[in-house]
Write a protein that holds these residues in place. Structure first.
Motif, PDB file in Angstrom:
ATOM      1  N   ARG A  38      36.306  46.773  49.186  1.00  0.00           N
ATOM      2  CA  ARG A  38      37.715  46.465  48.897  1.00  0.00           C
ATOM      3  C   ARG A  38      37.973  45.032  49.312  1.00  0.00           C
ATOM      4  NH1 ARG A  38      41.102  51.899  50.268  1.00  0.00           N
ATOM      5  NH2 ARG A  38      39.401  53.360  49.956  1.00  0.00           N
ATOM      6  N   THR A  39      38.362  44.212  48.394  1.00  0.00           N
ATOM      7  CA  THR A  39      38.641  42.808  48.714  1.00  0.00           C
ATOM      8  C   THR A  39      40.144  42.568  48.550  1.00  0.00           C
ATOM      9  OG1 THR A  39      38.226  42.099  46.451  1.00  0.00           O
ATOM     10  CG2 THR A  39      36.341  42.030  47.949  1.00  0.00           C
ATOM     11  N   PRO A  40      40.658  41.469  49.133  1.00  0.00           N
ATOM     12  CA  PRO A  40      42.109  41.234  49.043  1.00  0.00           C
ATOM     13  C   PRO A  40      42.564  41.018  47.603  1.00  0.00           C
ATOM     14  CG  PRO A  40      41.094  39.803  50.682  1.00  0.00           C
ATOM     15  CD  PRO A  40      39.977  40.441  49.935  1.00  0.00           C
ATOM     16  N   ILE A  41      43.844  41.239  47.405  1.00  0.00           N
ATOM     17  CA  ILE A  41      44.418  41.040  46.069  1.00  0.00           C
ATOM     18  C   ILE A  41      44.663  39.553  45.828  1.00  0.00           C
ATOM     19  CG2 ILE A  41      46.651  41.371  44.878  1.00  0.00           C
ATOM     20  CD1 ILE A  41      46.320  44.354  45.690  1.00  0.00           C
ATOM     21  N   ILE A  42      44.879  38.787  46.897  1.00  0.00           N
ATOM     22  CA  ILE A  42      45.059  37.340  46.709  1.00  0.00           C
ATOM     23  C   ILE A  42      43.794  36.598  47.139  1.00  0.00           C
ATOM     24  CG2 ILE A  42      47.571  37.235  46.810  1.00  0.00           C
ATOM     25  CD1 ILE A  42      47.360  36.585  49.779  1.00  0.00           C
ATOM     26  N   GLU A  43      43.501  35.544  46.412  1.00  0.00           N
ATOM     27  CA  GLU A  43      42.331  34.702  46.693  1.00  0.00           C
ATOM     28  C   GLU A  43      42.717  33.262  46.416  1.00  0.00           C
ATOM     29  OE1 GLU A  43      39.181  35.565  47.667  1.00  0.00           O
ATOM     30  OE2 GLU A  43      39.090  37.733  47.259  1.00  0.00           O
ATOM     31  N   GLU A  44      41.924  32.342  46.925  1.00  0.00           N
ATOM     32  CA  GLU A  44      42.185  30.944  46.584  1.00  0.00           C
ATOM     33  C   GLU A  44      41.921  30.716  45.103  1.00  0.00           C
ATOM     34  OE1 GLU A  44      40.429  27.973  49.059  1.00  0.00           O
ATOM     35  OE2 GLU A  44      41.123  28.997  50.869  1.00  0.00           O
ATOM     36  N   MET A  45      42.760  29.917  44.483  1.00  0.00           N
ATOM     37  CA  MET A  45      42.631  29.724  43.032  1.00  0.00           C
ATOM     38  C   MET A  45      41.261  29.167  42.657  1.00  0.00           C
ATOM     39  SD  MET A  45      45.113  27.740  40.436  1.00  0.00           S
ATOM     40  CE  MET A  45      44.361  26.183  40.178  1.00  0.00           C
ATOM     41  N   SER A  46      40.730  28.278  43.494  1.00  0.00           N
ATOM     42  CA  SER A  46      39.468  27.610  43.144  1.00  0.00           C
ATOM     43  C   SER A  46      38.324  28.621  42.965  1.00  0.00           C
ATOM     44  CB  SER A  46      39.101  26.584  44.209  1.00  0.00           C
ATOM     45  OG  SER A  46      39.015  27.229  45.454  1.00  0.00           O
ATOM     46  N   PRO A  78      42.552  37.885  38.997  1.00  0.00           N
ATOM     47  CA  PRO A  78      42.521  38.358  37.602  1.00  0.00           C
ATOM     48  C   PRO A  78      41.332  39.280  37.341  1.00  0.00           C
ATOM     49  CG  PRO A  78      41.711  36.106  37.732  1.00  0.00           C
ATOM     50  CD  PRO A  78      42.083  36.502  39.128  1.00  0.00           C
ATOM     51  N   GLU A  79      40.380  39.299  38.271  1.00  0.00           N
ATOM     52  CA  GLU A  79      39.188  40.150  38.134  1.00  0.00           C
ATOM     53  C   GLU A  79      38.537  40.238  39.514  1.00  0.00           C
ATOM     54  OE1 GLU A  79      35.440  38.675  37.093  1.00  0.00           O
ATOM     55  OE2 GLU A  79      35.948  37.520  38.860  1.00  0.00           O
ATOM     56  N   ALA A  80      37.489  41.045  39.647  1.00  0.00           N
ATOM     57  CA  ALA A  80      36.955  41.290  40.988  1.00  0.00           C
ATOM     58  C   ALA A  80      35.542  40.743  41.218  1.00  0.00           C
ATOM     59  CB  ALA A  80      36.980  42.788  41.275  1.00  0.00           C
ATOM     60  N   THR A  81      34.874  40.295  40.156  1.00  0.00           N
ATOM     61  CA  THR A  81      33.481  39.865  40.332  1.00  0.00           C
ATOM     62  C   THR A  81      33.374  38.662  41.286  1.00  0.00           C
ATOM     63  OG1 THR A  81      33.073  40.632  38.099  1.00  0.00           O
ATOM     64  CG2 THR A  81      31.368  39.250  39.074  1.00  0.00           C
ATOM     65  N   ALA A  82      34.198  37.636  41.023  1.00  0.00           N
ATOM     66  CA  ALA A  82      34.141  36.444  41.886  1.00  0.00           C
ATOM     67  C   ALA A  82      34.533  36.789  43.322  1.00  0.00           C
ATOM     68  CB  ALA A  82      35.020  35.339  41.301  1.00  0.00           C
ATOM     69  N   PRO A  83      35.608  37.552  43.561  1.00  0.00           N
ATOM     70  CA  PRO A  83      35.916  37.930  44.945  1.00  0.00           C
ATOM     71  C   PRO A  83      34.770  38.693  45.624  1.00  0.00           C
ATOM     72  CG  PRO A  83      37.810  38.377  43.563  1.00  0.00           C
ATOM     73  CD  PRO A  83      36.703  37.948  42.644  1.00  0.00           C
ATOM     74  N   ILE A  84      34.067  39.518  44.868  1.00  0.00           N
ATOM     75  CA  ILE A  84      32.977  40.283  45.484  1.00  0.00           C
ATOM     76  C   ILE A  84      31.815  39.356  45.854  1.00  0.00           C
ATOM     77  CG2 ILE A  84      31.200  42.034  44.982  1.00  0.00           C
ATOM     78  CD1 ILE A  84      33.495  43.658  43.692  1.00  0.00           C
ATOM     79  N   VAL A  85      31.534  38.401  44.993  1.00  0.00           N
ATOM     80  CA  VAL A  85      30.475  37.440  45.327  1.00  0.00           C
ATOM     81  C   VAL A  85      30.894  36.631  46.562  1.00  0.00           C
ATOM     82  CG1 VAL A  85      29.252  35.379  44.525  1.00  0.00           C
ATOM     83  CG2 VAL A  85      29.521  37.341  43.002  1.00  0.00           C
ATOM     84  N   ARG A  86      32.174  36.249  46.605  1.00  0.00           N
ATOM     85  CA  ARG A  86      32.661  35.534  47.799  1.00  0.00           C
ATOM     86  C   ARG A  86      32.458  36.382  49.056  1.00  0.00           C
ATOM     87  NH1 ARG A  86      35.964  36.800  50.867  1.00  0.00           N
ATOM     88  NH2 ARG A  86      37.338  38.021  49.523  1.00  0.00           N
ATOM     89  N   ALA A  87      32.858  37.658  48.995  1.00  0.00           N
ATOM     90  CA  ALA A  87      32.740  38.534  50.168  1.00  0.00           C
ATOM     91  C   ALA A  87      31.264  38.739  50.543  1.00  0.00           C
ATOM     92  CB  ALA A  87      33.403  39.877  49.882  1.00  0.00           C
TER      93      ALA A  87
END
Ligand code: HAM
Length: 438
Positions: A38-46, A78-87
């Protein structure tokens, strides 16, 4: 007051179907070795501009962005792939070695023009497998198929393509540009702007004229021998598992991070927005974010679109989802009500779902309420029963009525409800699998 345009309230009846879908994900994905993240709903735009791509529609037109007090730009994901890679990188999950497999469920946000199957807050269920092997691509797609099988969701089509590695993609773009340069005026306005921003996206334009022209002038065949081998093995893995798919050489997808395998799952009942899900490989994203050279693949499914297909089927099969209550306590008179109120709490403490009337209704309307709530048992408690130290219990499915000693009442309920109805109200979801031919 109304809900914000492009968002939707999920009311209790519909929430049952949501749970059905979520439960299917939670039961199928772990079979394939996936663990929930589970990753946050907000992330840095970059995070999104660097991964999805500066020139994509999502980044250019669809992100909900706000500046925090220090002026940093924050996005609703807008999607979860990038947040998951970040995490994955932030928590050094790569140190565990081997292939990391993660699944997720949750809301995503894109400021698109709302229409059927397209919302501004929508929900995705997806998986990401961080590691490289063509057989992993096959496994990811078979995991999607298993999820749909669990939901009895049929009639979808899997469209498959390979974009090749970065070099192949570059060659593909250059060739496409040089071929289309002279015909630019014949393409739709969107394609003319794509030509400048993101030429590959022209390949999956939905406009009939553009499609005809592109298919006539251009055949995408720019895979290097490694990527050709990879694609051959992906197809082989799907053939082995007997998963039907259709190779779609013009399929590109709207996110820049894809390399090699891309796929889309469509359903004819969805109309204009017919993609029920999509995915692909992103072999450069992890190293682009400063991580190790590790490839990855995943997919995301749109929950609202799955629901559109399931609801169509439920309507045609006339299937009604129903909750089931364990016990309804009907009482006559003040003293009986107080006793009933106490029993109510005892039942719930033992894990039995139970309800009582709070509106001083007549016995007749209490019985009607019990029936509306689909109660399995109704207890009737009045002065007579209290005097005798008993409770009258009616089995609502058989109509059979008997007198039970108050002291023995809890045991009787447990014996008669069976394990299923003892714990929490049930929603008949398992029956849905059996009875509705979804
Ligand atoms: P995507 O193709 O942008 O991929 O979205 C996946 C699915 O989300 C779509 O096929 C659709 O069912 C649903 N969806 C997208 N936008 C909306 C919307 N506005 N309203 C309703 N449903 C929508 C991705 O998001 C990638 N992260 C998938 C992925 C995972 N690739 C690799 N791993």
């Amino acid at each position: 007051m109304r809900a914000v345009r492009g968002t939707k309230d999920i009311l209790p009846r519909e929430a049952q179907l949501w749970r059905l879908i979520e439960e299917a994900a939670r039961s199928v994905f772990p079979l394939y070795g996936y663990e929930e993240i589970r990753t946050p709903i907000i992330e840095e735009m970059s995070l999104f501009t660097r991964s999805i791509g500066e020139t994509t529609d999502i980044v250019q037109k669809q992100m909900f962005t706000i500046a925090d007090r220090k002026g940093r730009l924050i996005c609703l994901r807008p999607e979860a792939t990038a947040p998951i890679v970040r995490a994955y990188l932030e928590h050094s999950l790569h140190r565990q070695g081997g292939i990391t497999k993660l699944y997720y469920l949750g809301p995503m946000f894109r400021s698109e023009r709302p229409q059927k199957g397209r919302l501004r807050q929508f929900h995705q269920i997806g998986i990401e497998a961080i590691g490289s092997s063509p057989y992993l691509d096959g496994e990811v797609i078979s995991c999607l198929v298993a999820f749909f099988r669990k939901l009895n969701l049929r009639g979808y089509q899997i469209k498959l393509n390979s974009l090749g590695c970065l070099k192949d993609k570059k060659k593909l773009g250059e060739n496409l540009s040089s071929i289309l340069k002279k015909d630019l005026k014949l393409l739709c306005e969107d394609c003319q702007s794509r030509f400048k921003r993101n030429v590959l996206r022209i390949l999956d334009c939905k406009n009939e004229n553009c499609r005809r022209l592109i298919h006539k002038r251009f055949t995408p065949n720019f895979l290097c021998s490694d990527c050709l081998d990879h694609f051959k093995d992906v197809k082989e893995s799907l053939n082995l598992l007997e998963i039907p798919y259709q190779v779609e050489p013009y399929l590109v997808r709207g996110l820049d991070y894809y390399t090699r395998t891309v796929f889309e799952v469509t359903h004819p009942e969805l109309g204009g927005q017919d993609a029920i899900g999509a995915g692909g490989r992103y072999d450069n994203l992890i190293s682009d974010f400063g991580g190790p050279e590790k490839g990855a693949i995943g997919f995301a499914l749109g929950v609202e679109r799955i629901l559109l297909v399931l609801s169509n089927k439920l309507q045609t099969t006339n299937y009604k989802l129903q909750t089931q209550l364990g016990v309804y306590i009907a009482t006559i008179g003040e003293e009986a009500y107080q006793r009933g109120f106490l029993i109510l709490e005892q039942l719930r403490k033992s894990g039995v779902s139970a309800q009582i009337d709070y509106e001083s209704k007549s016995l007749k309307s209490q019985m009607r309420k019990a029936s509306n709530l689909n109660a399995k048992l109704v207890t009737i408690l009045g002065e007579d029963e209290l005097k005798k130290g008993i409770v009258t219990v009616r089995d609502m499915s058989t109509g059979k009525q008997e007198e039970i000693a108050l002291d023995n009442f809890l045991n009787f309920v447990r014996d008669n409800l069976g394990q299923d109805s003892v714990s929490a109200p049930r929603f008949g979801l398992d029956k849905l699998y059996d009875e509705a031919d979804i």
